[in-house]
Design a protein around this motif. Structure first.
Motif, PDB file in Angstrom:
ATOM      1  N   GLN A 392       5.222  -3.554   0.624  1.00 26.83           N
ATOM      2  CA  GLN A 392       5.396  -4.949   1.015  1.00 26.83           C
ATOM      3  C   GLN A 392       6.253  -5.669  -0.021  1.00 26.83           C
ATOM      4  OE1 GLN A 392       1.134  -6.021   0.700  1.00 26.83           O
ATOM      5  NE2 GLN A 392       1.120  -6.027   2.931  1.00 26.83           N
ATOM      6  N   THR A 393       6.754  -6.829   0.357  1.00 28.86           N
ATOM      7  CA  THR A 393       7.465  -7.667  -0.610  1.00 28.86           C
ATOM      8  C   THR A 393       6.587  -7.844  -1.849  1.00 28.86           C
ATOM      9  OG1 THR A 393       8.437  -8.832   1.265  1.00 28.86           O
ATOM     10  CG2 THR A 393       8.609  -9.910  -0.876  1.00 28.86           C
ATOM     11  N   GLU A 394       5.306  -8.019  -1.613  1.00 25.90           N
ATOM     12  CA  GLU A 394       4.378  -8.293  -2.701  1.00 25.90           C
ATOM     13  C   GLU A 394       4.274  -7.142  -3.694  1.00 25.90           C
ATOM     14  OE1 GLU A 394       3.919  -8.846   0.481  1.00 25.90           O
ATOM     15  OE2 GLU A 394       3.020 -10.822   0.799  1.00 25.90           O
ATOM     16  N   PHE A 481      -3.228  -7.454   4.508  1.00 26.17           N
ATOM     17  CA  PHE A 481      -3.113  -8.026   5.855  1.00 26.17           C
ATOM     18  C   PHE A 481      -2.632  -6.999   6.869  1.00 26.17           C
ATOM     19  CE2 PHE A 481      -2.969 -11.685   3.057  1.00 26.17           C
ATOM     20  CZ  PHE A 481      -3.947 -12.486   3.624  1.00 26.17           C
ATOM     21  N   ASP A 482      -2.914  -5.740   6.592  1.00 27.52           N
ATOM     22  CA  ASP A 482      -2.609  -4.699   7.575  1.00 27.52           C
ATOM     23  C   ASP A 482      -3.894  -3.999   7.994  1.00 27.52           C
ATOM     24  OD1 ASP A 482       0.262  -4.432   8.115  1.00 27.52           O
ATOM     25  OD2 ASP A 482       0.426  -4.110   5.949  1.00 27.52           O
ATOM     26  N   TRP A 483      -3.996  -3.704   9.276  1.00 30.58           N
ATOM     27  CA  TRP A 483      -5.075  -2.846   9.759  1.00 30.58           C
ATOM     28  C   TRP A 483      -4.729  -1.407   9.434  1.00 30.58           C
ATOM     29  CZ3 TRP A 483      -9.165  -5.426  11.197  1.00 30.58           C
ATOM     30  CH2 TRP A 483      -9.054  -6.633  11.878  1.00 30.58           C
ATOM     31  N   GLY A 496      -0.831  -2.175  12.185  1.00 35.54           N
ATOM     32  CA  GLY A 496      -0.334  -3.523  12.496  1.00 35.54           C
ATOM     33  C   GLY A 496      -0.982  -4.582  11.627  1.00 35.54           C
ATOM     34  N   ARG A 497      -0.437  -5.796  11.704  1.00 37.02           N
ATOM     35  CA  ARG A 497      -0.870  -6.879  10.819  1.00 37.02           C
ATOM     36  C   ARG A 497      -2.150  -7.532  11.324  1.00 37.02           C
ATOM     37  NH1 ARG A 497       1.919  -7.976   5.905  1.00 37.02           N
ATOM     38  NH2 ARG A 497       1.115 -10.079   6.162  1.00 37.02           N
ATOM     39  N   THR A 498      -2.928  -8.040  10.382  1.00 38.34           N
ATOM     40  CA  THR A 498      -4.145  -8.772  10.746  1.00 38.34           C
ATOM     41  C   THR A 498      -3.829 -10.261  10.877  1.00 38.34           C
ATOM     42  OG1 THR A 498      -4.748  -9.250   8.456  1.00 38.34           O
ATOM     43  CG2 THR A 498      -5.558  -7.177   9.382  1.00 38.34           C
ATOM     44  N   HIS A 507      12.140  -6.507   9.694  1.00 39.19           N
ATOM     45  CA  HIS A 507      12.183  -7.817   9.044  1.00 39.19           C
ATOM     46  C   HIS A 507      10.889  -8.549   9.314  1.00 39.19           C
ATOM     47  CE1 HIS A 507      16.186  -6.791   8.343  1.00 39.19           C
ATOM     48  NE2 HIS A 507      16.766  -7.373   9.367  1.00 39.19           N
ATOM     49  N   ARG A 508      10.314  -9.051   8.245  1.00 46.03           N
ATOM     50  CA  ARG A 508       9.025  -9.722   8.384  1.00 46.03           C
ATOM     51  C   ARG A 508       9.238 -11.200   8.689  1.00 46.03           C
ATOM     52  NH1 ARG A 508       5.007  -9.218   3.332  1.00 46.03           N
ATOM     53  NH2 ARG A 508       3.826 -11.121   3.581  1.00 46.03           N
ATOM     54  N   LEU A 509       8.606 -11.655   9.750  1.00 48.27           N
ATOM     55  CA  LEU A 509       8.765 -13.045  10.161  1.00 48.27           C
ATOM     56  C   LEU A 509       7.413 -13.653  10.466  1.00 48.27           C
ATOM     57  CD1 LEU A 509      11.618 -12.457  12.748  1.00 48.27           C
ATOM     58  CD2 LEU A 509      11.883 -13.663  10.581  1.00 48.27           C
TER      59      LEU A 509
HETATM   60  P1  AMP Z   1       7.818  -6.764   3.954  1.00 41.09           P
HETATM   61  O1  AMP Z   1       7.034  -7.585   3.019  1.00 41.09           O
HETATM   62  O2  AMP Z   1       8.880  -7.530   4.668  1.00 41.09           O
HETATM   63  O3  AMP Z   1       8.340  -5.525   3.301  1.00 41.09           O
HETATM   64  O4  AMP Z   1       6.826  -6.305   5.107  1.00 41.09           O
HETATM   65  C1  AMP Z   1       5.671  -5.611   4.783  1.00 41.09           C
HETATM   66  C2  AMP Z   1       4.932  -5.222   6.024  1.00 41.09           C
HETATM   67  O5  AMP Z   1       5.732  -4.328   6.805  1.00 41.09           O
HETATM   68  C3  AMP Z   1       3.654  -4.463   5.737  1.00 41.09           C
HETATM   69  O6  AMP Z   1       2.580  -5.324   5.454  1.00 41.09           O
HETATM   70  C4  AMP Z   1       3.477  -3.684   7.033  1.00 41.09           C
HETATM   71  O7  AMP Z   1       2.935  -4.489   8.044  1.00 41.09           O
HETATM   72  C5  AMP Z   1       4.909  -3.330   7.415  1.00 41.09           C
HETATM   73  N1  AMP Z   1       5.297  -2.012   6.884  1.00 41.09           N
HETATM   74  C6  AMP Z   1       6.082  -1.756   5.823  1.00 41.09           C
HETATM   75  N2  AMP Z   1       6.284  -0.439   5.666  1.00 41.09           N
HETATM   76  C7  AMP Z   1       5.596   0.182   6.648  1.00 41.09           C
HETATM   77  C8  AMP Z   1       5.394   1.552   7.020  1.00 41.09           C
HETATM   78  N3  AMP Z   1       5.971   2.543   6.358  1.00 41.09           N
HETATM   79  N4  AMP Z   1       4.591   1.800   8.082  1.00 41.09           N
HETATM   80  C9  AMP Z   1       4.013   0.796   8.773  1.00 41.09           C
HETATM   81  N5  AMP Z   1       4.174  -0.510   8.475  1.00 41.09           N
HETATM   82  C10 AMP Z   1       4.959  -0.826   7.429  1.00 41.09           C
END
Ligand code: AMP
Length: 632
Positions: A392-394, A481-483, A496-498, A507-509
């Motif tokens: 994640q970005t975090e 915040f992921d299941w 998927g996201r919770t 891209h996260r939106l």
């Molecule tokens: P971001 O912060 O934009 O990198 O988004 C992070 C989110 O993308 C995570 O919390 C997941 O929901 C999803 N994600 C990132 N990498 C994966 C992966 N390899 N498989 C499934 N989901 C992913």
């Protein structure tokens, strides 16, 4: 050593483990303590140590590989291609750093970078790192309102930008969007530093706007010494979407980030000095920060910066442009996203087969779930392992994967892998907080302290950091915040996201951000945006709007016109990246009796699934409306 015992060491004795890894980078002054976790959940790594990201990415290599390629900037939009050696990169970054200093940028000041994928963007990031300024790169696909929010939060002294970006031959004039954003923002930067690519008109504001070309010539051979920073000083802010409409400024440190990336290069990405790395992401996202810019350069690798589409249209159509770069630059490790691979899969086989891809040793995919079909196809087509990695970005670097640089643990289809060294992970029951057993679905959480490289806090908002990420369960754990589920062998599967975050083409939106933008249209009374499964992009945003005036959607033409208008509003405010793929009109939204939007039910209906528990729904007719709207 087996990965299992390597991992266990990182969990049992993180101090020794990370102190060892810290030897991978140069320190100007040694750290006196590896970890300070006296104020959980705030983890401070390498206390008292002084280092610098630019030094480790650039200067450090001058002794041994000054004439080796460092940055390969390729643009199929402007048909330009230029390789900078480490020596040349050092020269350009020093010039950029000198320019920033001349414009009054000081250690700790923020510099916002709103740039297309051109070399100057990388110079600017590294120059900030060099002088201890905190960069905040804003994805070039974001428009004025999104940019204004970030300007107000980061309060930059300087904004670095350009006349325009280009996508598939369509010029996007950045300067106009930037001027509008500065007009909207409360905070006004002292200066705007502009690269003129000759793509679009670029009006200048006297006294504020300065041109890079002239200043570059003036400062080209100016030595700018590295500013040594305490490991915990901030290196950058990167905004990311969450549950609220206001994006969070993910703040990262210097030393922890440098060590985490330096360790990930051999352990996860198996990259060696002198080789070429090709990450197809964008510098506006975390993957671009870590694996276009800092990671490969720190490892002494050449890195490819690519501006353009993966499939070229127009007079020279080419679905094999990326493969041609792999061949030309003998790329050994490539990093992309499942969506991009699905796009390439639609191309004729010879787009790939006509290139000699024998240099490539593995392909890394991240950002969204990797489906089995895509994974199998690309792995067979390339004849190399495909390594899914989840982060994640975090986190700033992978959380789940298989560390092929440690041992040859096999990948498992559908799973990004196992927790990487440093991450103590669990799956927790969302309501009780009890630890889930094998194959039981729950929320993926990480026990503190988070390893080096992960976010330090939300910029200027420690409270938001604690409340958002660490306060979802009785015990203090970081929520992704992921299941997810974990199988008997410890492989994780992400489901998927919770929260209300959607993932479009990696891209996260935030659906709230899109809703806020749509709500600003004069004829929108209420709106719900949900993420719906899509074969190509993973998910797309779909909006359901209650118009203020019903007559505005009385005919099919009127509906079409309003839909187009709403899309334009989103384009203008957020950027095309946030544009919903459809806008449907209804007169009632599914809500609970207490007025909470039943997003999951809406999403389920859109995906042809059961809407779930509806005992609290205010009016079941609302669901019928959603179903009917989807038929239009
Ligand atoms: P971001 O912060 O934009 O990198 O988004 C992070 C989110 O993308 C995570 O919390 C997941 O929901 C999803 N994600 C990132 N990498 C994966 C992966 N390899 N498989 C499934 N989901 C992913």
């Amino acid at each position: 050593m087996s990965f299992a015992s390597f991992y266990q060491q990182s969990i049992d004795d993180p101090d020794t483990f990370w102190a060892n890894e810290a030897r991978r980078i140069d320190w100007h002054a040694p750290f006196t303590k590896t970890l300070d976790y006296t104020r959980p959940p705030f983890a401070r790594w390498f206390i008292g140590g002084e280092t610098n990201l630019c030094h480790n990415a650039v200067d450090r290599h001058l002794a041994q590989r000054a004439d080796q390629a460092a940055l390969i900037a390729v643009s199929t939009e402007t048909n330009t291609e230029k390789t900078y050696t480490f020596r040349e990169l050092h020269r350009e970054v020093s010039a950029m750093a000198a320019i920033m200093l001349s414009l009054g940028v000081k250690r700790g000041d923020r510099v916002l970078i709103y740039m297309p994928m051109i070399a100057e963007a990388v110079f600017a990031m590294l120059a900030c790192a060099r002088i201890g300024a905190v960069h905040s790169v804003v994805f070039g696909g974001f428009a004025s309102n999104s940019l204004a929010t970030r300007i107000d939060d980061a309060q930059p002294t300087l904004i670095v930008s350009a006349d325009a970006g280009s996508r598939g031959g369509r010029v996007v004039a950045y300067k106009g969007l930037l001027d509008e954003a500065i007009r909207l923002a409360q905070h006004k930067p002292a200066h705007v530093l502009l690269t003129d690519r000759g793509l679009a008109e670029m009006p200048r504001t006297a006294g504020r706007d300065v041109d890079y070309t002239g200043l570059r010539a003036q400062y080209l051979d100016t030595e700018v010494p590295v500013t040594w920073l305490e490991s915990n000083e901030p290196s950058y802010i990167l905004y990311t979407s969450g549950t609220t409409g206001k994006p969070k400024g993910v703040q990262r440190d210097v030393g922890g980030y440098a060590v985490a990336l330096a360790a990930s290069m051999p352990y996860v990405f198996c990259g060696n000095p002198g080789e070429t790395y090709f990450c197809t992401s964008d510098i506006g996202w975390v993957v671009g920060h870590s694996y276009i810019v800092y990671g490969p350069l720190m490892a002494g690798m050449a890195t490819i910066l690519y501006e353009g589409l993966p499939v070229l249209a127009g007079d020279k159509p080419d679905g094999g442009i990326w493969w041609s770069l792999v061949e030309k630059y003998k790329v050994t490790r490539m990093f992309s996203s499942p969506t991009a691979i699905r796009v390439l899969k639609k191309q004729p086989a010879e787009c790939m087969t006509r290139h000699d891809l024998s240099s490539l040793k593995s392909l890394y995919l991240a950002g969204e779930p990797l489906d089995e079909t895509t994974s199998k196809w690309i792995s067979e087509a390339l004849g190399v392992p495909v390594i899914d990695n989840y982060w994640q970005t975090e986190s700033g670097w992978p959380i789940l994967s298989v560390a092929k640089g440690v041992d040859d643990k096999p990948t498992r289809l559908g799973s990004p892998g196992v927790p990487l060294y440093g991450y103590k992970m669990h799956i927790m029951n969302e309501s009780t907080g009890a630890l889930c057993g094998a194959n039981e679905k729950g929320v993926v959480v990480i026990e503190g302290p988070l390893p080096p490289g992960c976010m330090q806090t939300v910029y200027r908002d420690d409270e938001r950091f604690v409340n958002t990420y660490w306060s979802n369960f009785k015990t203090q754990v970081y929520s992704t915040f992921d299941w997810g589920i974990r199988d008997e062998d410890g492989y994780y599967f992400i489901l998927g996201r919770t929260d209300d975050v959607i993932n479009v083409a990696g891209h996260r939106l935030g659906t709230r951000e899109i809703e806020e933008s749509i709500s600003s249209h004069a004829n929108v009374s209420e709106v719900a945006v949900v993420g719906v499964e899509d074969k190509l992009k993973g998910q797309v945003a779909i909006a359901f709007v209650i118009p203020k005036r019903a007559d505005a959607v009385a005919t099919a033409e009127a509906r079409q016109a309003l839909e187009a208008e709403i899309m334009r509003v989103v384009d203008k405010q957020i950027g095309a990246v946030g544009r919903p793929s459809r806008v449907h009109f209804i007169s009632l939204l599914p809500k609970t009796r207490s007025g909470k939007l039943l997003r999951r039910s809406i999403q389920a209906i859109c995906e042809g699934r059961d809407p779930g528990d509806l005992t609290t729904i205010e009016d079941p007719n609302s669901l019928e409306q959603i179903k009917a709207a989807l038929q239009t």
